[in-house]
Design a protein around this motif. Structure first.
Motif, mmCIF file in Angstrom:
data_model
loop_
_atom_site.group_PDB
_atom_site.id
_atom_site.type_symbol
_atom_site.label_atom_id
_atom_site.label_comp_id
_atom_site.label_asym_id
_atom_site.label_seq_id
_atom_site.Cartn_x
_atom_site.Cartn_y
_atom_site.Cartn_z
ATOM 1 N N LEU A 183 0.813 -1.207 0.000
ATOM 2 C CA LEU A 183 0.000 0.000 0.000
ATOM 3 C C LEU A 183 0.850 1.262 0.000
ATOM 4 C CD1 LEU A 183 -2.850 1.222 0.217
ATOM 5 C CD2 LEU A 183 -2.651 1.034 2.698
ATOM 6 N N ILE A 184 1.960 1.241 0.705
ATOM 7 C CA ILE A 184 2.755 2.454 0.879
ATOM 8 C C ILE A 184 4.068 2.377 0.108
ATOM 9 C CG2 ILE A 184 3.981 3.882 2.569
ATOM 10 C CD1 ILE A 184 1.815 2.961 4.613
ATOM 11 N N VAL A 185 4.881 1.389 0.412
ATOM 12 C CA VAL A 185 6.247 1.356 -0.124
ATOM 13 C C VAL A 185 6.256 1.073 -1.624
ATOM 14 C CG1 VAL A 185 8.493 0.250 0.053
ATOM 15 C CG2 VAL A 185 7.141 0.656 2.124
ATOM 16 N N ILE A 186 5.592 -0.003 -2.035
ATOM 17 C CA ILE A 186 5.596 -0.360 -3.445
ATOM 18 C C ILE A 186 4.886 0.704 -4.264
ATOM 19 C CG2 ILE A 186 4.994 -2.119 -5.139
ATOM 20 C CD1 ILE A 186 7.097 -2.979 -3.082
ATOM 21 N N ALA A 187 3.789 1.264 -3.726
ATOM 22 C CA ALA A 187 3.063 2.311 -4.446
ATOM 23 C C ALA A 187 3.958 3.520 -4.702
ATOM 24 C CB ALA A 187 1.822 2.720 -3.646
ATOM 25 N N ILE A 188 4.695 3.943 -3.687
ATOM 26 C CA ILE A 188 5.576 5.100 -3.850
ATOM 27 C C ILE A 188 6.699 4.792 -4.823
ATOM 28 C CG2 ILE A 188 7.256 6.570 -2.651
ATOM 29 C CD1 ILE A 188 5.413 6.397 -0.188
ATOM 30 N N SER A 189 7.305 3.613 -4.707
ATOM 31 C CA SER A 189 8.425 3.275 -5.582
ATOM 32 C C SER A 189 7.983 3.140 -7.036
ATOM 33 C CB SER A 189 9.102 1.984 -5.106
ATOM 34 O OG SER A 189 8.237 0.879 -5.246
ATOM 35 N N GLN A 190 6.782 2.594 -7.270
ATOM 36 C CA GLN A 190 6.272 2.479 -8.634
ATOM 37 C C GLN A 190 5.969 3.854 -9.207
ATOM 38 O OE1 GLN A 190 6.309 -0.031 -10.490
ATOM 39 N NE2 GLN A 190 5.593 -1.919 -9.554
ATOM 40 N N ALA A 191 5.407 4.730 -8.373
ATOM 41 C CA ALA A 191 5.045 6.066 -8.851
ATOM 42 C C ALA A 191 6.271 6.930 -9.135
ATOM 43 C CB ALA A 191 4.150 6.756 -7.825
ATOM 44 N N VAL A 192 7.332 6.717 -8.376
ATOM 45 C CA VAL A 192 8.493 7.588 -8.507
ATOM 46 C C VAL A 192 9.423 7.177 -9.640
ATOM 47 C CG1 VAL A 192 10.163 6.401 -6.995
ATOM 48 C CG2 VAL A 192 10.116 8.902 -7.075
ATOM 49 N N LEU A 193 9.347 5.913 -10.096
ATOM 50 C CA LEU A 193 10.278 5.458 -11.135
ATOM 51 C C LEU A 193 10.184 6.265 -12.421
ATOM 52 C CD1 LEU A 193 12.461 3.561 -12.153
ATOM 53 C CD2 LEU A 193 10.694 1.868 -12.684
ATOM 54 N N PRO A 194 8.986 6.494 -13.001
ATOM 55 C CA PRO A 194 8.945 7.323 -14.206
ATOM 56 C C PRO A 194 9.463 8.739 -13.977
ATOM 57 C CG PRO A 194 6.886 6.111 -13.942
ATOM 58 C CD PRO A 194 7.662 5.942 -12.661
ATOM 59 N N GLU A 195 9.156 9.315 -12.792
ATOM 60 C CA GLU A 195 9.627 10.668 -12.505
ATOM 61 C C GLU A 195 11.147 10.710 -12.361
ATOM 62 O OE1 GLU A 195 8.890 14.211 -9.190
ATOM 63 O OE2 GLU A 195 7.435 12.591 -9.442
ATOM 64 N N LEU A 196 11.722 9.725 -11.683
ATOM 65 C CA LEU A 196 13.172 9.661 -11.566
ATOM 66 C C LEU A 196 13.825 9.476 -12.930
ATOM 67 C CD1 LEU A 196 13.574 7.413 -8.384
ATOM 68 C CD2 LEU A 196 14.284 9.799 -8.611
ATOM 69 N N SER A 197 13.208 8.679 -13.790
ATOM 70 C CA SER A 197 13.758 8.446 -15.120
ATOM 71 C C SER A 197 13.810 9.746 -15.926
ATOM 72 C CB SER A 197 12.911 7.405 -15.871
ATOM 73 O OG SER A 197 12.888 6.186 -15.166
ATOM 74 N N ARG A 198 12.812 10.615 -15.717
ATOM 75 C CA ARG A 198 12.778 11.880 -16.452
ATOM 76 C C ARG A 198 13.726 12.919 -15.867
ATOM 77 N NH1 ARG A 198 6.936 10.883 -15.811
ATOM 78 N NH2 ARG A 198 6.173 9.841 -17.693
ATOM 79 N N CYS A 199 13.878 12.917 -14.532
ATOM 80 C CA CYS A 199 14.683 13.971 -13.913
ATOM 81 C C CYS A 199 16.169 13.643 -13.911
ATOM 82 C CB CYS A 199 14.189 14.279 -12.499
ATOM 83 S SG CYS A 199 14.637 13.071 -11.258
ATOM 84 N N VAL A 200 16.556 12.450 -14.398
ATOM 85 C CA VAL A 200 17.975 12.125 -14.529
ATOM 86 C C VAL A 200 18.680 13.167 -15.382
ATOM 87 C CG1 VAL A 200 19.578 10.505 -15.625
ATOM 88 C CG2 VAL A 200 17.831 9.656 -14.084
ATOM 89 N N VAL A 201 18.014 13.603 -16.459
ATOM 90 C CA VAL A 201 18.638 14.560 -17.390
ATOM 91 C C VAL A 201 18.712 15.970 -16.815
ATOM 92 C CG1 VAL A 201 17.920 13.227 -19.400
ATOM 93 C CG2 VAL A 201 16.418 15.017 -18.527
#
Length: 512
Positions: free
Chosen positions: A273-291
């Protein structure tokens, strides 16, 4: 990120609650028995193959590449890449399922060396029946990656709820048979529905996952496969942890594996409910902010980990304090006897201690994937396996099955520290997770929560002999009391996480 995470939490809540109901029904019918131990070993093997080939590694390799292709080259290119990935995935699944069925006897010997002849034979039969489950959940995982990349988080989060609902329906309708083979059919039907829902949702978003022949000269597909292999290696190491518990648990008394499984299912509610949800939601954002540079990336990682800890710390403390009462309400009926109740409570307490470490480790691993640091990811997961193996062996001799629950909790905490250190080296400086102000606020909030829960227990001890309705009401009230006190104190201390939550709700209202 917070808004997407909250969407994931909403969908995941239904799934995890139904997952608990599923285990409650299974416990009432089968208790903690030899046949159920065999089923859980079979399910673990099929699940391990799924996580190795599909969900974890596929998501980590597919989402960053697909999201960038979608942003930089348009939807046509992204659709073509998804179809090629579908073709490659189906081919890989056919090979793995065929090999898995052929080598099942050897796999069961490795997984449960303590099983006797009859118990081992049952585990072998159930494992062979369950291996095709891999194909369905692999395609579901690919569809989930597509949807997450397009900022569609609710359907992937709620799809497992449909699977659990199908499982519950099948088991309840045919409960009179009380045969573990029934559980295999329930899992298979649930897996098919989970796949179908997400494939349909991806199709509605314009990405039909009809497989196409993979092109050898496609640079992005090559990159995806090259990323997948080390990620699969790293994540497969991570999946060794439950295997270690099963192997060592097979040498303990009958029911030990079932007890660990029931406790793990309960801990999966806050974890998913908390950990996996946050990690799944943040992956696309982290992928974009790498640049955007290391500073932006560092801040996103720090905020993500802090938000995960902010949400998981009260659950950890609460689960440790009322584990006995929670297991009583959830499982203590039918074939689930006094020994199973107390044993599962002990295991839940031990698993709960590892929630903060799991929260940190999961988000940090997503950050490593987004950065393309596959070698560092393998080091992190390897550290958790090594420490879990050492601690499980030593603690099992000391405290039996409880040691098999405590060992991964300690191991995940250590691996989280390793991941934070390695990521800090790669981004040129510390992440700054544990500043004095933030730690002080969390410590004060934890003390207030502890006192609130303890005061409630002193004023109204758990009524273990009362009706299910009264016992359930007690759990609900102590949960509301504890979370209310935690919410008030953290808000009063002006914890920054509340600003992120309010910002997420404001953004949601504007989007309507």
């Amino acid at each position: 990120m917070v808004r997407n995470a909250m969407t994931m939490m909403a969908g995941t809540l239904a799934s995890r609650i139904l997952g608990l109901v599923r285990e409650i029904i299974t416990a009432a019918i089968f208790g903690a028995s030899r046949s159920l131990d065999a089923f859980y070993v079979a399910y673990t093997l099929a699940n391990l193959a799924r996580q190795l080939l599909a969900e974890g590694a596929l998501s980590a390799a597919f989402v960053p590449i697909f999201a960038r292709a979608l942003d930089e080259k348009g939807s046509d290119r992204a659709r073509d890449l998804a179809k090629q990935a579908s073709g490659a995935l189906i081919g890989a699944c056919i090979v793995v399922v065929s090999l898995g069925i052929f080598f099942t006897p050897w796999l069961v010997d490795v997984m449960a060396p303590g099983f006797d002849g009859e118990k081992a034979e049952l585990a072998i039969k159930l494992t062979r029946w369950l291996f095709p489950f891999l194909m369905m959940v692999s395609l579901a995982a690919l569809a989930m990656g597509v949807l997450n990349s397009m900022d569609r988080f609710f359907v992937p989060a709620v799809a497992p709820a449909l699977s659990n609902l199908a499982y519950i329906t099948v088991v309840v309708l045919f409960a009179s048979r009380a045969d573990v083979a029934l559980l295999v059919w329930a899992v298979m039907i649930g897996g098919f529905l989970q796949m179908a829902l997400q494939l349909f949702a991806a199709h509605r978003e314009g990405v039909s996952l009809v497989p196409s022949l993979p092109k050898r000269d496609d640079p992005e597909l090559k990159k995806m496969i090259l990323l997948f292999l080390p990620y699969a290696a790293g994540l497969s190491l991570n999946q060794v942890n439950p295997v270690i518990s099963r192997i060592m648990g097979s040498f303990l008394q009958d029911g030990a594996i079932s007890v660990l499984t029931y406790a793990n299912r309960v801990i999966q509610l806050p974890l998913g409910l908390i950990v996996i949800a946050i990690s799944q939601a943040v992956l696309p954002e982290l992928s974009r902010c790498v640049v955007e540079g290391n500073d932006v990336f560092r801040d996103t990682v720090r905020d993500s980990v802090r938000f995960a800890l902010f949400a998981i710390l009260p659950i950890t403390l609460g689960a440790c304090m009322v584990s006995d009462s929670v297991i009583n309400v959830l499982f203590y009926r039918g074939a689930f006897d006094q020994w199973a109740w107390k044993a599962t409570s002990e295991a839940l307490f031990m698993y709960a201690l590892g929630l903060p470490g799991m929260a940190c480790s999961t988000v940090i691993m997503r950050a490593l994937y987004a950065k393309g640091l596959s070698r560092s990811a393998v080091i992190v997961t390897s550290s958790s396996v090594v420490f879990n193996l050492i601690l499980s062996y030593s603690m099992m001799k000391w405290i039996g099955f409880s040691g098999l629950a405590l060992a991964p909790s300690v191991a995940f905490t250590i691996s989280a520290a390793v991941g934070i250190y390695l990521l800090s080296l790669r981004i040129g400086g510390p992440i700054g997770l544990f500043g004095f102000s933030w730690v002080s606020k969390m410590a004060i909030s934890g003390v207030v929560l502890f006192l609130s829960v303890r005061a409630f227990e002193l004023l109204w001890p758990f009524p273990s002999q009362a009706s299910l309705a009264i016992r359930s009401g007690w759990i609900g009230l102590i949960f509301i009391s504890g979370m209310t006190s935690y919410g008030i104190i953290t808000y009063g201390l002006r914890c920054g996480e509340w600003e992120w939550i309010k910002g997420a709700f404001r953004a949601k209202r504007k989007s309507r």
